[in-house]
Scaffold this active site. Sequence first.
Site, PDB file in Angstrom:
ATOM      1  N   LEU A 108     -14.548 -15.637 120.093  1.00 21.97           N
ATOM      2  CA  LEU A 108     -14.818 -16.135 121.679  1.00 21.97           C
ATOM      3  C   LEU A 108     -15.331 -17.125 121.834  1.00 21.97           C
ATOM      4  O   LEU A 108     -15.478 -18.324 122.519  1.00 21.97           O
ATOM      5  CB  LEU A 108     -16.248 -14.471 122.338  1.00 21.97           C
ATOM      6  CG  LEU A 108     -15.386 -13.050 122.901  1.00 21.97           C
ATOM      7  CD1 LEU A 108     -17.099 -12.233 123.336  1.00 21.97           C
ATOM      8  CD2 LEU A 108     -14.519 -13.363 123.260  1.00 21.97           C
ATOM      9  N   HIS A 153     -20.400 -13.940 111.468  1.00 23.44           N
ATOM     10  CA  HIS A 153     -21.229 -14.676 112.236  1.00 23.44           C
ATOM     11  C   HIS A 153     -23.139 -14.741 111.490  1.00 23.44           C
ATOM     12  O   HIS A 153     -23.129 -15.476 112.305  1.00 23.44           O
ATOM     13  CB  HIS A 153     -21.058 -14.044 113.758  1.00 23.44           C
ATOM     14  CG  HIS A 153     -19.643 -14.502 114.165  1.00 23.44           C
ATOM     15  ND1 HIS A 153     -20.128 -15.908 114.595  1.00 23.44           N
ATOM     16  CD2 HIS A 153     -19.213 -13.827 114.873  1.00 23.44           C
ATOM     17  CE1 HIS A 153     -18.630 -15.789 115.271  1.00 23.44           C
ATOM     18  NE2 HIS A 153     -17.961 -14.533 115.510  1.00 23.44           N
TER      19      HIS A 153
HETATM   20 NI    NI Z   1     -16.218 -14.669 116.793  1.00 24.96          NI
END
Ligand code: NI
Length: 191
Positions: A108, A153
Site C-alpha cells: 500500500l 515494515h
Molecule cells: Ni507493505
Amino acid sequence: MTTSILVEKKKLAKPPLDIHYLGDRVLRQAAKRIASVDEDIRRTIVAMLQTMYSADGIGLAAPQVGINKQLIVIDTELEKPEIPPLILINPTIKKYGKTLCKDQEGCLSIPGVYLDVERPETIELAYRDESGRPRSLKADGLLARAIQHELDHLTGVLFVDRVENELALTEELKKKGFSLQHVQHLTSGAK
Ligand code: NI
C-alpha cells in the site's frame, strides 16, 4: 473480558489514517515494542483495519500510517466477513522453513508496483494478540508471505529492497512515478 475487535470489511470514503509512500523516512525507521496492549492500542488497531480495508490491502503495518510501533493487521480473506483479521503485536519469527518460493508482492506504500520476491514458504511466529495474550502461529502460502512482508515494515525494510530483478524493478518503479534512489537493496551478500 472479551476484547475482540469488530470492524466491517468495507471501504470508507474517508479512511481514518493516511498511508505514507516510498521515499517517506517514516517507512525506514525501526518500530518500537508495545509495552502494554491498552485501549489506545485497540483504537489504533480499529483505525488501521478501516484504513487497510478502504485501500483494498491484505496487510498494513503501523509505520505505514506513521506510527512507530510493532503492530500489524493482516486479512487475506477480504471476501469473507465471518473470518476475523489477524492482529500481530510485537511479532517475531521463530523459525523459517527451508523451502523458498517466489511470488508477486505489492504494498500500500508503493501503489501500483507489483514484483516477484523470494521468501521462505513457511514460518513459525510468536506474537501478542489484541488482548495482549502471547500466541504462536504456523503459516504457509499467502499468509506466510503477508506476515513476512509486514514484519519487514517493522524494521524499515520494503519489499522492493528484496527484488532481485533489477531491470523489472527499475521499469516498474519508473512507470508508477517512484524513484529507484529510495530502494535500499538487501540482496544476499549485500555490503
Ligand atoms: Ni507493505
